[in-house]
Design a protein around this motif. Structure first.
Motif, PDB file in Angstrom:
ATOM      1  N   THR A 262     118.499  48.130 138.810  1.00 27.81           N
ATOM      2  CA  THR A 262     119.640  47.269 138.520  1.00 27.81           C
ATOM      3  C   THR A 262     119.296  46.372 137.346  1.00 27.81           C
ATOM      4  O   THR A 262     118.137  45.997 137.140  1.00 27.81           O
ATOM      5  N   ALA A 263     120.297  46.035 136.564  1.00 32.30           N
ATOM      6  CA  ALA A 263     120.116  45.203 135.373  1.00 32.30           C
ATOM      7  C   ALA A 263     120.773  43.851 135.596  1.00 32.30           C
ATOM      8  O   ALA A 263     121.857  43.755 136.179  1.00 32.30           O
ATOM      9  N   THR A 264     120.099  42.803 135.147  1.00 31.34           N
ATOM     10  CA  THR A 264     120.650  41.457 135.258  1.00 31.34           C
ATOM     11  C   THR A 264     121.584  41.180 134.096  1.00 31.34           C
ATOM     12  O   THR A 264     121.629  41.921 133.123  1.00 31.34           O
ATOM     13  N   GLY A 265     122.284  40.047 134.178  1.00 30.93           N
ATOM     14  CA  GLY A 265     123.306  39.736 133.180  1.00 30.93           C
ATOM     15  C   GLY A 265     124.632  40.045 133.830  1.00 30.93           C
ATOM     16  O   GLY A 265     125.311  40.980 133.449  1.00 30.93           O
ATOM     17  N   SER A 266     124.986  39.247 134.853  1.00 28.70           N
ATOM     18  CA  SER A 266     125.997  39.572 135.831  1.00 28.70           C
ATOM     19  C   SER A 266     125.423  40.674 136.713  1.00 28.70           C
ATOM     20  O   SER A 266     124.448  40.440 137.400  1.00 28.70           O
ATOM     21  N   PHE A 267     125.943  41.921 136.645  1.00 28.00           N
ATOM     22  CA  PHE A 267     125.350  42.984 137.450  1.00 28.00           C
ATOM     23  C   PHE A 267     125.571  44.320 136.762  1.00 28.00           C
ATOM     24  O   PHE A 267     126.612  44.565 136.168  1.00 28.00           O
ATOM     25  N   GLY A 268     124.564  45.178 136.841  1.00 23.92           N
ATOM     26  CA  GLY A 268     124.687  46.496 136.224  1.00 23.92           C
ATOM     27  C   GLY A 268     123.528  47.386 136.592  1.00 23.92           C
ATOM     28  O   GLY A 268     122.841  47.158 137.597  1.00 23.92           O
ATOM     29  N   PHE A 269     123.297  48.387 135.741  1.00 28.26           N
ATOM     30  CA  PHE A 269     122.310  49.405 136.056  1.00 28.26           C
ATOM     31  C   PHE A 269     121.409  49.687 134.864  1.00 28.26           C
ATOM     32  O   PHE A 269     121.826  49.570 133.714  1.00 28.26           O
TER      33      PHE A 269
END
Length: 308
Positions: free
Chosen positions: A119-126
């Motif tokens: 998962t990627a930070t910066g709100s939410f993502g992948f």
């Protein structure tokens, strides 16, 4: 080990593997010979250092209604958005090397496969990552990297000027643009925006209205495409840049454009400079009053030779 040598050895190993698959079980001696050669090549690769580029990583993050703080994303939206983004990247990448059909499987789809590795930070993502076996030598860029770069270029141009968008989509297949437009429409319909980051390059939408505007600017109504046949003569070509100049006989207009993927050897055009030829080009016009861009996809000399 040099890049070219590495590729040659890998190519020979692949050829040997195909031969072994087709070889009858009764051909014991031939099989032993091929397997010995394959083992020798594999040992040669293992014994020599070869810098291999790290797999491409892409951070795809979202903000908006389907996102719950930085905790998570609604599964239905997240799954659809990632699937459509990956499909758009594959279509854009494949269209840079060969024309796409209006339907059916994307050519060489396996070269553009990505894994969700976190998962990627910066709100939410992948975090999306290149398949390890698709990794290429360090000095080369993989098809997936080129496809992601082109996707980001089009997205940036979609919020820029008409000239920037015209340049960015000049070689993009309509099917590829539709795939990217579908991704943007999914974001817009769900009141979400996205940000994209890869190898130091980044792009982000400011708000949902900008996403909807980008989808509209990538529509068939705004980007009109037409195939034309022109008679005249080539004035020159730059093979590495794959650009050409052509003097149209009927209008005396000098046309500058790109040599499309359908013509593998762009340098061959230089054999026909200042000779009568008929060319077939695909034009794209962004907006109403902007000049078209030209992509050459075939030409025929006066003697009847055609390259495509």
């Amino acid at each position: 080990m040099m890049t070219q040598e590495y590729r040659q050895i890998r190519s020979e190993i692949a050829a040997l593997e195909k031969m072994l698959m087709k070889l009858p079980k009764s051909s014991v001696i031939d099989r032993m010979s091929l397997e010995a050669r394959k083992k020798s090549l594999e040992e040669e690769l293992a014994s020599q250092a070869m810098d291999v580029r790290r797999p491409l990583r892409v951070n795809l993050t979202f903000r908006g209604k389907p996102i719950v703080d930085s905790r998570g994303v609604f599964a239905e939206f997240g799954g659809a958005a990632v699937r459509e983004f990956a499909g758009a990247v594959a279509a854009i990448g494949a269209s840079q090397s060969e024309p796409l059909g209006s339907r059916g499987v994307i050519p060489k789809r396996e070269e553009y496969q990505m894994l969700i590795t976190g998962t990627a930070t910066g709100s939410f993502g992948f975090v999306l990552e290149e398949m390890p076996h698709h990794c290429t030598p360090a000095l080369e860029r993989s098809p997936l990297e080129l496809a992601v770069d082109k996707t980001m270029t089009i997205l940036k141009a979609s919020v820029g000027t008409d000239d920037e968008l015209s340049e960015a989509v000049s070689e993009a297949d309509p099917r590829a643009l539709k795939a990217l437009r579908d991704f943007l429409n999914t974001l817009s319909n769900q009141e979400a925006v996205c940000a994209l980051e890869s190898r130091g390059e980044s792009f982000r939408f400011s708000d949902v209205g900008q996403v909807a505007q980008s989808a509209s600017r990538l529509s068939e109504e705004n980007i009109r495409e037409e195939d034309r046949e022109l008679r005249g003569q080539f004035l020159g070509v730059l093979p590495n840049r794959r650009t050409f100049e052509f003097l149209a006989r009927d209008s005396d207009e000098i046309i500058t454009g790109k040599v499309g993927a359908a013509i593998e050897d762009a340098g061959s055009i230089n054999d026909h400079i200042n000779q009568p030829v008929t060319i077939k080009v695909r034009t794209k016009r962004v907006g109403v009053n902007n000049p078209p861009t030209y992509v050459l996809f075939s030409y025929e000399t006066e003697g009847g030779r055609e390259d495509a």
